[in-house]
Design a protein around this motif. Sequence first.
Motif, PDB file in Angstrom:
ATOM      1  N   ILE A 174       0.865  -1.181   0.000  1.00 46.27           N
ATOM      2  CA  ILE A 174       0.000   0.000   0.000  1.00 46.27           C
ATOM      3  C   ILE A 174       0.906   1.237   0.000  1.00 46.27           C
ATOM      4  O   ILE A 174       1.761   1.363   0.884  1.00 46.27           O
ATOM      5  CB  ILE A 174      -0.916   0.030   1.248  1.00 46.27           C
ATOM      6  N   PRO A 175       0.785   2.120  -0.968  1.00 47.32           N
ATOM      7  CA  PRO A 175       1.643   3.313  -0.992  1.00 47.32           C
ATOM      8  C   PRO A 175       1.482   4.107   0.308  1.00 47.32           C
ATOM      9  O   PRO A 175       0.376   4.178   0.860  1.00 47.32           O
ATOM     10  CB  PRO A 175       1.131   4.118  -2.185  1.00 47.32           C
ATOM     11  N   GLN A 204       1.076   7.151   1.034  1.00 50.02           N
ATOM     12  CA  GLN A 204       0.011   8.168   1.041  1.00 50.02           C
ATOM     13  C   GLN A 204      -1.375   7.563   1.147  1.00 50.02           C
ATOM     14  O   GLN A 204      -2.339   8.266   1.444  1.00 50.02           O
ATOM     15  CB  GLN A 204       0.109   9.074  -0.193  1.00 50.02           C
ATOM     16  N   ASP A 205      -1.507   6.240   0.964  1.00 51.49           N
ATOM     17  CA  ASP A 205      -2.808   5.573   1.060  1.00 51.49           C
ATOM     18  C   ASP A 205      -2.955   4.729   2.322  1.00 51.49           C
ATOM     19  O   ASP A 205      -3.981   4.085   2.506  1.00 51.49           O
ATOM     20  CB  ASP A 205      -3.022   4.673  -0.164  1.00 51.49           C
ATOM     21  N   ARG A 206      -1.941   4.714   3.165  1.00 55.76           N
ATOM     22  CA  ARG A 206      -2.026   3.889   4.381  1.00 55.76           C
ATOM     23  C   ARG A 206      -2.912   4.554   5.365  1.00 55.76           C
ATOM     24  O   ARG A 206      -2.887   4.954   6.305  1.00 55.76           O
ATOM     25  CB  ARG A 206      -0.636   3.625   4.951  1.00 55.76           C
TER      26      ARG A 206
END
Length: 104
Positions: free
Chosen positions: A99-100, A102-104
Amino acid sequence: MLELRPNCEWCDKDLPPQSTEARICTYECTYCADCVENVLHNVCPTCGGGFVPRPIRPMKAWRADRKLGLQYHPASTRRVHSKFSCEDIKAHVERIRRIPPQDR
Protein backbone atom coordinates in the motif's frame (compact mmCIF):
# COMPACT_ATOMS: atom_id res chain seq x y z
CA MET A 1 12.85 20.95 15.98
CA LEU A 2 14.01 17.46 15.08
CA GLU A 3 15.74 15.43 17.77
CA LEU A 4 18.32 14.08 15.27
CA ARG A 5 18.62 10.65 16.87
CA PRO A 6 22.14 9.20 16.71
CA ASN A 7 21.43 5.68 15.47
CA CYS A 8 19.34 3.33 13.37
CA GLU A 9 16.63 1.93 15.61
CA TRP A 10 17.00 -1.50 13.98
CA CYS A 11 20.69 -2.24 13.28
CA ASP A 12 22.13 0.44 15.62
CA LYS A 13 24.29 1.96 12.86
CA ASP A 14 25.64 5.37 13.82
CA LEU A 15 23.74 8.19 12.09
CA PRO A 16 25.50 11.43 13.01
CA PRO A 17 23.66 14.69 12.33
CA GLN A 18 25.32 15.15 8.93
CA SER A 19 24.48 11.61 7.73
CA THR A 20 22.76 11.40 4.37
CA GLU A 21 21.73 7.81 5.18
CA ALA A 22 19.30 8.70 7.99
CA ARG A 23 15.60 8.20 7.25
CA ILE A 24 12.71 9.35 9.45
CA CYS A 25 8.95 8.88 9.59
CA THR A 26 6.47 11.56 10.59
CA TYR A 27 7.03 10.66 14.27
CA GLU A 28 10.82 10.86 13.84
CA CYS A 29 11.45 7.13 14.13
CA THR A 30 14.98 6.91 12.73
CA TYR A 31 16.48 4.15 10.58
CA CYS A 32 19.34 3.88 8.13
CA ALA A 33 18.61 3.82 4.39
CA ASP A 34 19.65 0.16 4.13
CA CYS A 35 17.17 -0.99 6.81
CA VAL A 36 14.37 1.17 5.36
CA GLU A 37 14.88 -0.30 1.89
CA ASN A 38 15.79 -3.93 2.65
CA VAL A 39 14.18 -4.76 5.99
CA LEU A 40 11.28 -2.36 6.47
CA HIS A 41 10.38 -1.83 2.81
CA ASN A 42 9.46 1.79 3.57
CA VAL A 43 7.01 0.81 6.35
CA CYS A 44 7.57 2.38 9.76
CA PRO A 45 7.26 -0.39 12.39
CA THR A 46 5.58 2.06 14.76
CA CYS A 47 3.08 4.13 12.75
CA GLY A 48 2.93 2.31 9.41
CA GLY A 49 3.88 5.41 7.46
CA GLY A 50 6.74 5.81 5.03
CA PHE A 51 10.17 7.35 5.42
CA VAL A 52 11.95 10.38 4.01
CA PRO A 53 15.60 11.46 4.18
CA ARG A 54 16.30 13.25 7.45
CA PRO A 55 17.25 16.90 6.88
CA ILE A 56 20.78 18.00 7.69
CA ARG A 57 21.01 20.65 10.41
CA PRO A 58 23.74 23.16 9.50
CA MET A 59 26.82 23.00 11.71
CA LYS A 60 27.09 26.74 12.15
CA ALA A 61 24.64 29.57 12.57
CA TRP A 62 24.62 31.22 9.16
CA ARG A 63 22.39 33.92 10.62
CA ALA A 64 24.12 34.42 13.96
CA ASP A 65 21.33 36.60 15.32
CA ARG A 66 18.92 33.64 14.95
CA LYS A 67 21.11 31.25 16.99
CA LEU A 68 20.43 28.28 14.75
CA GLY A 69 22.56 25.29 13.81
CA LEU A 70 24.18 22.42 15.68
CA GLN A 71 26.28 24.75 17.81
CA TYR A 72 23.06 26.05 19.42
CA HIS A 73 20.82 23.01 18.99
CA PRO A 74 22.96 19.85 19.18
CA ALA A 75 21.76 16.45 18.06
CA SER A 76 20.51 13.94 20.61
CA THR A 77 23.00 11.49 22.10
CA ARG A 78 20.28 9.13 23.43
CA ARG A 79 20.27 5.93 21.40
CA VAL A 80 16.81 4.58 20.57
CA HIS A 81 15.91 1.00 19.60
CA SER A 82 12.69 -0.39 18.17
CA LYS A 83 10.34 -1.80 20.79
CA PHE A 84 9.05 -4.44 18.37
CA SER A 85 10.38 -7.94 17.80
CA CYS A 86 11.78 -9.05 14.46
CA GLU A 87 8.76 -11.31 13.93
CA ASP A 88 6.29 -8.53 14.74
CA ILE A 89 8.02 -6.11 12.36
CA LYS A 90 8.10 -8.66 9.55
CA ALA A 91 4.35 -9.35 9.93
CA HIS A 92 3.53 -5.63 10.13
CA VAL A 93 5.63 -4.80 7.07
CA GLU A 94 4.22 -7.68 5.03
CA ARG A 95 0.64 -6.66 5.89
CA ILE A 96 0.94 -3.13 4.47
CA ARG A 97 4.08 -2.78 2.36
CA ARG A 98 2.24 -2.92 -0.97
CA ILE A 99 0.00 0.00 0.00
CA PRO A 100 1.64 3.31 -0.99
CA PRO A 101 2.48 5.45 2.08
CA GLN A 102 0.01 8.17 1.04
CA ASP A 103 -2.81 5.57 1.06
CA ARG A 104 -2.03 3.89 4.38
